[in-house]
Design a protein around this motif. Structure first.
Motif, PDB file in Angstrom:
ATOM      1  N   ARG A 418       0.826  -1.198   0.000  1.00 42.34           N
ATOM      2  CA  ARG A 418       0.000   0.000   0.000  1.00 42.34           C
ATOM      3  C   ARG A 418       0.866   1.257   0.000  1.00 42.34           C
ATOM      4  NH1 ARG A 418      -4.093   1.249   4.856  1.00 42.34           N
ATOM      5  NH2 ARG A 418      -5.260   2.935   3.901  1.00 42.34           N
ATOM      6  N   ASP A 453      -1.974  -2.652  -1.755  1.00 44.74           N
ATOM      7  CA  ASP A 453      -2.359  -1.535  -2.604  1.00 44.74           C
ATOM      8  C   ASP A 453      -3.883  -1.538  -2.789  1.00 44.74           C
ATOM      9  OD1 ASP A 453      -3.012  -0.089  -4.957  1.00 44.74           O
ATOM     10  OD2 ASP A 453      -0.909  -0.177  -5.562  1.00 44.74           O
ATOM     11  N   ASP A 454      -4.554  -0.463  -2.368  1.00 49.26           N
ATOM     12  CA  ASP A 454      -6.023  -0.491  -2.390  1.00 49.26           C
ATOM     13  C   ASP A 454      -6.598  -0.446  -3.803  1.00 49.26           C
ATOM     14  OD1 ASP A 454      -4.915   1.997  -2.317  1.00 49.26           O
ATOM     15  OD2 ASP A 454      -6.552   2.939  -1.225  1.00 49.26           O
TER      16      ASP A 454
END
Ligand code: ATP
Ligand code: MG
Length: 555
Positions: A418, A453-454
């Motif tokens: 993220r 990682d969104d």
């Protein structure tokens, strides 16, 4: 079977009912009721509470309650008891008797009419649940609340719209991947590539398995400059080191071309080291007061010069160290050739990354993902333009890329964290966004969803969520998914090993599923066995427990 009567307040999407104590439904059971229009409505039991009017809280002291229990006969106490359940409406069940030949149909048709208090609540029929859940190309397990009903998934939707398998460590992610993979290979002849950082799938096998184990390897001459820098572990902000890396790269490549030498694998690393050593010497051997110039080739093959100053020397020495380290610590992974060519269609290809440093894994993943995407794009274009030359060329070099492909990324938070982009997250993001058009599916596996990682997580449509306890992880997953309601979130914390909440396009309705045990039900193996620590320490053999196959009814 009648299990209760609607009672108290009800709406279009929730109702409560008083339970027949002789037929109490479990949490998570599927029930049907009629709405005010007489349509059958499917619902799932979300809570079951037991209340005794004689013993409700605030009714008395301990002594009073103890007397109540002793003085009243059991019959009186029982008569004051009621079991109240609440259920969440899933949609209207349509039995199209009047329209088509009695075929039952369930499309999640929203229920727009409230449920009437007083109507009876029945358990949903097995046959109806099977029509809803047991379709699709592959089977992954059974309904948690109804083990007679198998749960299937639609592989087209699973692969093309991507999926994620999320859970705490040991909850059953790898088992789920093993089950999915086996089913996809056996039932659809699909191609699966697993990126396996811990070598968890090195023993992956089942009856008539088609597994292609691939030892991770990389040819540093084939990767991009950015990937090469990552491979060497050069920091993102070390601009001068990166600059010299690039100069040395174009120079050794051009020199090899001019002398008709083939450069690749280890010989490339050595040529790079020699070139940098040569540049260091140019500076060190210059006469005092004179300037030192190195000669290099740019990417167009033009010969140029550059003055070397003392601050450059530092970067050159560091660069040489990095190359040396790569050769020493990573030599076993450096190989001529292209790992993309080793992927075999119609098989599960397990790329074992164990033994690599994270930077090296990222670099290899980036190279692999980039290659898969680029060649698939080229291939699909050649199909459209009927460019038979390209079709043959790609077909010969990379046979797996002539067909759709599913990429499973274990420990995805390594490749797509993220915080901070990596070389690999760029390509993962691209595949998540565009892969569908080119027949590349993505399966993301992680035990740390909130470290993922969104962007990439929210591009995965189907979510298979096993036990996930950390509230931040739960919230994060919920934010990345349209279908995870508040009540599903509550369910996730209560799951046991191998139990999952499955939502998304690949399943007809969100459901709690007991995923098949790859070992017990498919006689398969993979590397995720829990180590019996005490047995190893004590050296004692424990008696093997009989494995209870429960109610597994076979195919
Ligand atoms: N559906 C299931 N039925 C029965 N046992 C299961 C199931 N899923 C997992 N297990 C058991 O639980 C243990 C851990 O499973 P698994 O290796 O799949 O966990 P994991 O989530 O991948 O863990 P990690 O995060 O450490 O990789 C294994 O011993 C496995 O046999
Ligand atoms: Mg695992």
């Amino acid at each position: 079977m009648k299990v209760g009567i609607v009672y108290g307040e009800s709406s279009t999407d929730y109702f409560t009912f008083i339970v027949d104590p002789k037929n109490m439904p479990n949490f998570g059971e599927f029930v049907v009721v009629k709405n005010r229009n007489g349509e059958e409505v499917l619902a799932v039991v979300k809570s079951v509470r037991n209340i005794n009017w004689l013993m409700s809280t605030g009714r008395g002291s301990y002594d009073y309650i103890e007397k109540t229990v002793n003085v009243f006969s059991k019959g009186v106490l029982d008569k004051s008891e009621s079991i109240i359940a609440s259920a969440k409406v899933l949609g209207v069940l349509k039995t199209k008797e009047d329209i088509e030949n009695g075929d039952f149909e369930f499309k999640q048709i929203p229920n727009r009419v409230p449920i009437k208090p007083g109507v009876e609540v029945r358990l949903a029929r097995d046959d109806d649940l099977k029509k809803i859940f047991s379709n699709g190309h592959i089977r992954i397990g059974r309904l948690l609340a109804r083990s007679s009903v198998e749960v299937g998934l639609d592989v087209n939707k699973l692969v093309s719209r991507h999926f994620a398998v999320l859970a705490v460590t040991g909850a059953g992610k790898s088992n789920t991947i093993a089950v999915l993979t086996k089913e996809i290979i056996d039932k659809t002849n699909g191609t699966v590539v697993i990126l396996d950082p811990h070598g968890e799938y090195s023993t992956l096998s089942w009856r008539n398995a088609r597994v292609n184990p691939i030892k991770a390897s990389i040819d540093p001459s084939k990767v991009s400059i950015g990937e090469l820098a990552t491979l060497l572990g050069i920091a993102e902000n070390a601009a001068l080191q990166r600059r010299f890396l690039s100069l040395a790269y174009t120079t050794v490549m051009e020199e090899a071309k001019r002398s008709a030498k083939v450069l690749g694998g280890m010989s490339f690393v050595e040529a790079m080291e020699n070139k940098i050593e040569e540049w260091i010497r140019t500076y060190e051997n210059k006469e005092k007061g004179e300037e030192a110039f190195i000669e290099y080739y740019d990417s167009q093959g033009k010969s140029l010069q550059r003055k070397i100053q003392s601050r450059d020397l530092d970067s050159l020495i560091r660069l040489k160290d990095y190359l040396q380290e790569l050769r020493r610590n990573f030599g076993e992974f450096i190989k001529l050739g292209n790992i993309l060519s080793e992927i075999i269609p119609g098989m599960v290809n397990v790329i074992d990354l164990s033994g690599m440093e994270e930077d090296q894994m990222i670099s290899l993943a980036s190279y692999l993902l980039r290659g898969i995407l680029n060649y698939r794009v080229k291939y699909m274009k050649a199909v459209r333009t009927k460019d038979s030359e390209t079709l043959v060329r790609i077909g010969e070099r990379f046979p797996a890329l002539t067909k759709p492909l599913l990429l499973v990324i274990e420990e995805a938070h390594i490749f797509a964290p993220r915080e901070g982009k990596t070389q690999a997250s760029h390509w993962l993001g691209k595949i998540a966004r565009e892969g569908r058009k080119f027949g590349i599916g993505l399966g993301i596996v992680s035990q740390r969803p909130k470290k993922l990682d969104d962007d990439i997580l929210s591009q995965t449509n189907t979510k298979i969520i096993l036990r996930l306890v950390e509230p931040h992880d739960q919230r994060y997953v919920q934010q990345a998914s349209e279908q995870i309601s508040e009540d599903l979130l509550m369910d996730i914390a209560s799951l046991g090993i191998g139990e999952a909440v499955v939502v998304g396009y690949a399943i007809s309705l969100p459901a709690m599923v007991r995923i098949y045990s790859f070992r017990d039900e498919f006689e398969g193996t993979y590397g995720g066995v829990d180590i019996d620590i005490v047995r190893e320490w004590t050296g004692e053999e424990e008696e093997d427990e009989d494995i209870d196959l429960l109610d597994f009814a076979g195919e």
